[in-house]
Design an enzyme around this catalytic site. Structure first.
Site, mmCIF file in Angstrom:
data_model
loop_
_atom_site.group_PDB
_atom_site.id
_atom_site.type_symbol
_atom_site.label_atom_id
_atom_site.label_comp_id
_atom_site.label_asym_id
_atom_site.label_seq_id
_atom_site.Cartn_x
_atom_site.Cartn_y
_atom_site.Cartn_z
ATOM 1 N N ARG A 219 13.627 -37.135 36.703
ATOM 2 C CA ARG A 219 13.973 -37.119 38.136
ATOM 3 C C ARG A 219 15.489 -37.040 38.330
ATOM 4 O O ARG A 219 15.980 -36.480 39.304
ATOM 5 C CB ARG A 219 13.403 -38.341 38.873
ATOM 6 C CG ARG A 219 13.848 -38.409 40.339
ATOM 7 C CD ARG A 219 12.971 -39.277 41.224
ATOM 8 N NE ARG A 219 12.695 -40.568 40.661
ATOM 9 C CZ ARG A 219 13.558 -41.592 40.592
ATOM 10 N NH1 ARG A 219 14.774 -41.490 41.080
ATOM 11 N NH2 ARG A 219 13.195 -42.730 40.041
ATOM 12 N N TYR B 193 14.263 -20.917 60.157
ATOM 13 C CA TYR B 193 12.950 -21.027 59.531
ATOM 14 C C TYR B 193 12.141 -22.116 60.266
ATOM 15 O O TYR B 193 12.666 -23.186 60.572
ATOM 16 C CB TYR B 193 13.154 -21.392 58.054
ATOM 17 C CG TYR B 193 11.884 -21.439 57.265
ATOM 18 C CD1 TYR B 193 11.206 -20.272 56.955
ATOM 19 C CD2 TYR B 193 11.360 -22.650 56.838
ATOM 20 C CE1 TYR B 193 10.036 -20.310 56.225
ATOM 21 C CE2 TYR B 193 10.190 -22.700 56.103
ATOM 22 C CZ TYR B 193 9.531 -21.519 55.806
ATOM 23 O OH TYR B 193 8.362 -21.564 55.093
ATOM 24 N N ASP C 269 21.739 -21.332 55.127
ATOM 25 C CA ASP C 269 20.489 -20.996 54.441
ATOM 26 C C ASP C 269 20.622 -19.531 54.014
ATOM 27 O O ASP C 269 20.590 -18.621 54.844
ATOM 28 C CB ASP C 269 19.294 -21.208 55.377
ATOM 29 C CG ASP C 269 17.957 -20.985 54.679
ATOM 30 O OD1 ASP C 269 17.914 -20.192 53.709
ATOM 31 O OD2 ASP C 269 16.952 -21.574 55.119
ATOM 32 N N LYS D 192 11.520 -17.382 47.149
ATOM 33 C CA LYS D 192 11.625 -16.027 47.672
ATOM 34 C C LYS D 192 12.336 -15.106 46.659
ATOM 35 O O LYS D 192 11.844 -14.941 45.569
ATOM 36 C CB LYS D 192 12.326 -16.054 49.032
ATOM 37 C CG LYS D 192 11.813 -17.182 49.969
ATOM 38 C CD LYS D 192 10.380 -17.018 50.389
ATOM 39 C CE LYS D 192 9.791 -18.240 51.095
ATOM 40 N NZ LYS D 192 10.544 -18.797 52.179
HETATM 41 C C1 LIG Z 1 10.654 -20.004 52.885
HETATM 42 C C2 LIG Z 1 11.921 -20.426 53.536
HETATM 43 C C3 LIG Z 1 12.311 -21.782 53.572
HETATM 44 C C4 LIG Z 1 11.442 -22.891 53.022
HETATM 45 O O1 LIG Z 1 11.275 -22.792 51.648
HETATM 46 P P1 LIG Z 1 9.989 -23.367 50.861
HETATM 47 O O2 LIG Z 1 10.267 -23.014 49.453
HETATM 48 O O3 LIG Z 1 8.779 -22.727 51.440
HETATM 49 O O4 LIG Z 1 9.969 -24.846 51.117
HETATM 50 C C5 LIG Z 1 13.532 -22.088 54.154
HETATM 51 N N1 LIG Z 1 14.309 -21.136 54.702
HETATM 52 C C6 LIG Z 1 13.966 -19.829 54.700
HETATM 53 C C7 LIG Z 1 14.869 -18.835 55.317
HETATM 54 C C8 LIG Z 1 12.752 -19.434 54.126
HETATM 55 O O5 LIG Z 1 12.410 -18.135 54.132
#
Ligand SMILES: *Cc1c(COP(=O)(O)O)cnc(C)c1O
Length: 400
Positions: free
Chosen positions: A63, A116, A188, A213
């Site tokens: 962790r 998001y 982000d 992603k």
């Molecule tokens: C998918 C996504 C998230 C969240 O990510 P997870 O891996 O699903 O928790 C946050 N910001 C953006 C822009 C995303 O496309």
């Protein structure tokens, strides 16, 4: 190449191939081993004490740190040009770890309006339980960022490009505004990935990612990351991550390390496809508008050109017959997959008004720029002609 170093001076494609190491190889292995262990034995009580106090480097418990996870973190710090990176269980774990580290009771956040969905939900309904307030503003308009900052604002949070509307915020200007008020800018960077956009180089303080992603890129694992520009933010956020526990598993880290090695290849192919598809859709009689940062008609085309190394592989477009038109396309694609998520090698299609955003009232959707006719495409690495043909036959199902 030597291990353990941070190859900051190398080209981007070289970096994605070579940046993930955990230290010197044990048996000459080329791939980072999966250290599938929860705990690490101490050679002596004294050594255990020294590791716990931080006097000596060394692993203690997964962790807190793990060599496979650290290899991924080193890679991400290199690619984003950060002081350090932390891998997290999901993208939302990354975002929440930053919020938990920087917000306090009564604290205020200025955020992009079409962030998001889950980011908006946690701010609006969960952090609000602790007295945190958030102003959701159109951050493409820099004046609205400045105007929303209050004495209790603790951070500015932007997403660029945005999901699913592909709006672009000027990162350098947003950072300058935040810094004038003595607060950090958090970006982000999921939609661009560090291959196309490095917010820390433009003045941002913290970058968050959904590694699910583009960075992983194969639609087979979830994960997230936080990268900071300074040691101060790194230490503060690492402490929160260790105690709140949203850390990554070594097997998950290994899969993402493997995915990152082809990031350059995948993105070059996918964004080439995306530009050609955007141009093709612009001329299609069943398509009413196209929003792709690489089209000169995009409202923030000049900002995209200034702050991105490429325009990425996400785009959205409007279809004739609004909601019905969107549903017809969703139900007619054959090669393109009807699914949420994005950034994988396969092309995915999504219609927010009939799928992900149905629970949001229509007027609120429209206000956020998510019209009934909006179709989102995450363009993958297939042959362009096959994608074009599939879209063509699906669009032909829209009745005139
Ligand atoms: C998918 C996504 C998230 C969240 O990510 P997870 O891996 O699903 O928790 C946050 N910001 C953006 C822009 C995303 O496309």
């Amino acid at each position: 190449m030597s291990t353990g170093g941070k190859p900051h001076g190398l080209g981007k494609a070289t970096q994605v191939v070579h940046s993930g190491h955990f230290g010197d190889p044990i048996l000459g292995e080329v791939s980072v081993p999966i250290f599938q262990t929860s705990t690490f034995a101490f050679p002596s009580a004294e050594e255990g004490a020294a590791r716990f106090s931080g006097q000596k480097a060394g692993y203690i418990y997964t962790r807190l740190a793990n060599p496979t996870v650290r290899a991924l973190e080193d890679s991400l710090a290199t690619l984003e040009k950060g002081f350090g990176a932390m891998a997290t269980a999901t993208g939302m774990a990354a975002i929440n770890t930053v919020f938990l580290a920087l917000l306090d009771q009564g604290g205020h956040v200025v955020s992009t309006d079409c962030v998001y969905g889950a980011t908006r939900v946690v701010l609006e309904s969960e952090y609000a339980r602790f007295g945190v307030r958030t102003a959701f503003v159109d951050t493409t308009d820099l004046g609205s960022i400045e105007g929303a900052i209050e004495p209790s604002t603790r951070l500015v949070f932007i997403e660029t490009p945005t999901n699913p509307t592909m709006k672009i915020t000027d990162i350098r200007e947003a950072a300058a505004i935040a810094h004038r008020h003595g607060i950090p800018l958090v970006v982000d960077n999921t939609f661009a990935s560090p291959y196309l956009q490095r917010p820390l180089e433009l003045g941002a303080d913290i970058v968050v990612h959904s590694l699910t992603k583009f960075l992983n890129g194969h639609s087979d694992v979830v994960g997230g990351a936080v990268v900071t520009s300074t040691e101060g933010h790194f230490k503060r956020i690492r402490r929160i991550l260790s105690y709140f526990g949203g850390t990554m598993d070594p097997h998950q880290a290994w899969l993402i390390l493997r995915g990152i090695k082809t990031l350059a290849l995948r993105l070059e192919k996918a964004q080439g496809n995306a530009l050609r598809l955007a141009e093709y859709l612009q001329r299609h009689p069943k398509v009413t508008w196209v929003r792709y940062p690489g089209l000169p008609g995009h409202p923030q085309f000049d900002i995209a050109r200034k702050q991105m190394d490429g325009f990425g592989s996400m785009l959205c477009f409007g279809v004739k017959e609004g909601l019905q038109g969107g549903v017809a396309v969703m139900n007619s694609v054959r090669l393109i997959t009807l699914a949420v998520s994005l950034g994988g090698v396969e092309t995915l299609i999504e219609h927010p008004a009939s799928m992900t955003h149905t629970s949001i009232p229509r007027d609120e959707r429209e206000a956020a720029g998510i019209s009934d006719d909006l179709v989102r495409l995450s363009v993958g690495c297939e042959d362009f002609e096959d994608l074009k043909e599939d879209l063509d036959q699906a669009l032909s199902r829209i009745s005139d």
